[in-house]
Scaffold this motif. Structure first.
Motif, PDB file in Angstrom:
ATOM      1  N   TYR A  75       6.577  -5.229  -2.115  1.00  0.00           N
ATOM      2  CA  TYR A  75       6.380  -3.715  -1.425  1.00  0.00           C
ATOM      3  C   TYR A  75       5.309  -3.551  -0.604  1.00  0.00           C
ATOM      4  N   ALA A  77       6.202  -1.457   7.817  1.00  0.00           N
ATOM      5  CA  ALA A  77       6.329  -0.206   8.333  1.00  0.00           C
ATOM      6  C   ALA A  77       5.224   0.699   8.838  1.00  0.00           C
ATOM      7  N   GLN A 112       5.947  -4.844   2.723  1.00  0.00           N
ATOM      8  CA  GLN A 112       6.988  -3.936   3.558  1.00  0.00           C
ATOM      9  C   GLN A 112       6.376  -2.666   3.951  1.00  0.00           C
ATOM     10  N   MET A 113       5.453  -1.964   3.304  1.00  0.00           N
ATOM     11  CA  MET A 113       4.890  -1.038   3.586  1.00  0.00           C
ATOM     12  C   MET A 113       3.835  -1.328   5.012  1.00  0.00           C
ATOM     13  N   MET A 146       3.046   5.325   2.416  1.00  0.00           N
ATOM     14  CA  MET A 146       3.458   4.061   3.201  1.00  0.00           C
ATOM     15  C   MET A 146       1.831   3.524   3.530  1.00  0.00           C
TER      16      MET A 146
END
Lengths: 307, 277
Positions: B241, B248, B244-245, B30
């Motif tokens: 992505y 997170a 998104q990471m 992540m």
């Protein structure tokens, strides 16, 4: 010491005045909490019971309310979809509970039997426990998805890994294993605490008497930590029933209905289908099942739990 | 130590280290991905250190036109902070009452509280919704804060720790003319700091990570919390992505840092009390 029990210094009358004062203080200290507790736990519990015997649909519309007896509960047991989600909850537990118990014990046992940097190792395994399930779900969806570096690496090694979260058969066990990964640190730490309480003399004595390592584990360690096992089994079962966040974050009950367990179904019934009373009855059925499982454990504990 | 034992210890250490690394790989992935340009996230072979490190993903979080990530972040910080503070006072005050004052009806009420611990949250979902609506706190962060402040679990836990503080201390204070309020505030509260720290950390974790509460009781986008926000964000930007990471990472980092600095209170708190969340 209670004032009533020291009559040498005080007359009974005086003591009871002091006790009255204590009573007042006691209630003063707990009453703010009690009021909030009543509002947010007591009253909701009563409402939930009442609701499950009514024909309520939608949360805010209170017209046409009727007492329908056990009709909602009968519906829970005769509705195929609900029963399927209930069975899925058990399937989830069947993966989650044994895995988290065994892994928790094995990890604690290894940590307890001599590793270097014990505290750092302990923290490393515990770390996922504090993480945010939704953020974790975002990561896992990428990691387990098509073309993720992990999947590609496995393919290059000659495996053909299935897309776990999108597979009808594998999605449920996968979700359960991800929550084992997240929660196992807690079981490990609790077990570690228990293992440290096992008296070293006892183990040494057994060793001198020629007991093998395996015999020591089976006949001394496991019985000595059985109260902890008992506590962890019960709380892991309860935890496995309350799995809403983990499933909703990872699969939202899909693919199809593959991971629609009871907790997800209850929320869906209440907030998407607006079957308020039915959702309430479903929640009580689940509560009853947890209670039954716990009671069976409670009964059975005499056979294997040593205090 | 025999050399056989020593090599076993080394083998075990390596083994656990491997398990630890594998189980923390998602976090490494992540953090590493959050600094990568989107195409590089899924690239094989995978690199821990980004080839072209970039802050683009974090900028995307702050500047995207659809989601107000800052607002969610701020909401969550405020909600979590309020929960911790209110909960500490609320719960410790009550626990003092149960632990240090002898009064009529105490045992019966304590028993009721203990048995309430067994009620699963699923049962409360709908009735709480109705009550929040009637109290006009539905769709506000108070619907998350107030119910979590009546955490029976920590009343029980703090009571245990208050009981273990020697009676002689408060007796001495009483003779000096202290009332219960001063004994609570000046003697018991400071002495129970480790237990209170454990409680504060767990409250932080649980409130910060709560998903079900905001998912069910908060409907206005701008009032939403991070957990729900991240889910919206990740389902909205399916292919991105990198962002998104980054999202997170933004959610997980505070809590992972808190954990790294306060491991002692987290882990020893669990080990000594058996906290099960």
């Amino acid at each position: 010491m209670s004032k009533e029990k020291t009559p040498v210094f005080k007359t009974k009358e005086k003591a009871s005045i002091a006790q009255k004062k204590e009573n007042r203080y006691g209630w003063l200290f707990i009453s703010p909490y009690l009021i909030f507790f009543t509002v947010f736990t007591g009253i909701p519990f009563v409402i939930a019971i009442v609701m499950s015997f009514l024909n309520m649909k939608y949360i805010t519309r209170l017209d046409n309310l009727k007492f329908v007896g056990l009709q909602n509960f009968i519906k829970v047991f005769t509705n195929k979809e609900i029963m399927a989600s209930l069975i899925r909850t058990f399937q989830y537990s069947l993966v989650y509970v044994p895995l988290i118990m065994i892994l928790g014990f094995v990890l604690a046992f290894m940590l307890n039997n001599g590793v270097y940097m014990k505290k750092a190792m302990r923290s490393l395994v515990f770390m996922p426990y504090v993480s945010n399930m939704v953020a974790v779900a975002v990561i896992f969806k990428v990691l387990l998805g098509n073309n993720s570096p992990v999947i590609v690496a496995l393919r290059n090694m000659g495996f053909d890994p299935p897309l776990l979260l999108l597979n009808l058969k594998l999605a449920l066990p996968t979700v359960a294993m991800i929550s084992v990964w997240k929660g196992v640190g807690l079981n490990m730490v609790v077990y570690l605490g228990a293992l440290q309480e096992v008296p070293a003399e006892l183990l040494e004595a057994a060793q001198i008497d020629g007991a093998t390592k395996w015999q020591r584990i089976r006949s001394i360690i496991i019985p000595m930590i059985s109260p902890t096992t008992f506590f962890l089994v019960i709380s892991s079962i309860i935890g496995s029933f309350q799995n809403f966040t983990c499933i909703q974050a990872l699969t939202e009950g899909g693919p199809g209905q593959a991971t629609t367990v009871m907790s997800v179904n209850i929320v869906r019934t209440a907030f998407t289908k607006y079957e308020t009373s039915l959702a309430s009855a479903m929640a009580f059925v689940m509560f009853a099942l947890v209670m039954i499982v716990t009671l069976i454990q409670w009964r059975g504990q005499k056979k294997w739990v040593n205090y | 130590m025999t050399s056989k034992k020593k090599s076993l210890k080394i083998a075990l250490t390596v083994f656990i280290l491997l398990i630890g690394l594998v189980s923390n790989f998602p976090f490494l992935f992540m953090i590493s991905s959050s600094f990568k340009v989107s195409g590089e996230v899924m690239k094989f072979p995978w690199h821990l250190i980004p080839e072209n490190p970039t802050l683009m993903n974090f900028q995307a979080l702050l500047t995207n036109g659809i989601y107000n990530f800052q607002k969610w972040y701020l909401n969550t910080v405020v909600m979590t902070a309020l929960t911790i503070v209110i909960k500490i006072f609320f719960v410790s005050f009550t626990a003092y009452g149960f632990a240090r004052i002898k009064f009529k009806g105490k045992d019966a009420i304590f028993l009721v509280l203990l048995s309430a611990m067994m009620i699963p949250s699923d049962i409360m979902i709908l009735p709480r919704y109705m009550i929040f609506k009637n109290l006009h706190i539905l769709d506000t962060m108070w619907s998350l804060i107030l119910p979590s402040c009546v955490d029976v679990y920590f009343v029980f836990l703090l009571r245990q720790s208050f009981v273990s503080i020697p009676d002689s201390l408060s007796e001495a204070a009483k003779i000096d003319g202290c009332g219960h309020f001063r004994i609570y505030w000046q003697i018991i509260f400071p002495l129970a700091k480790p237990a209170i720290a454990t409680m504060a950390l767990f409250s932080f974790t649980w409130s910060w990570n709560d998903y079900m509460g905001p998912y069910l009781y908060i409907s206005t986008m701008d009032k939403q919390m991070l957990s729900v926000g991240v889910k919206l964000f990740s389902s909205g930007l399916i292919q991105d992505y990198g962002s998104q990471m980054a999202a997170a990472t933004a959610v997980l980092l505070p809590i992972l840092i808190a954990f790294l600095f306060c491991q002692k209170f987290f882990i020893e708190g669990v080990a000594s009390s058996g906290v099960k969340g």
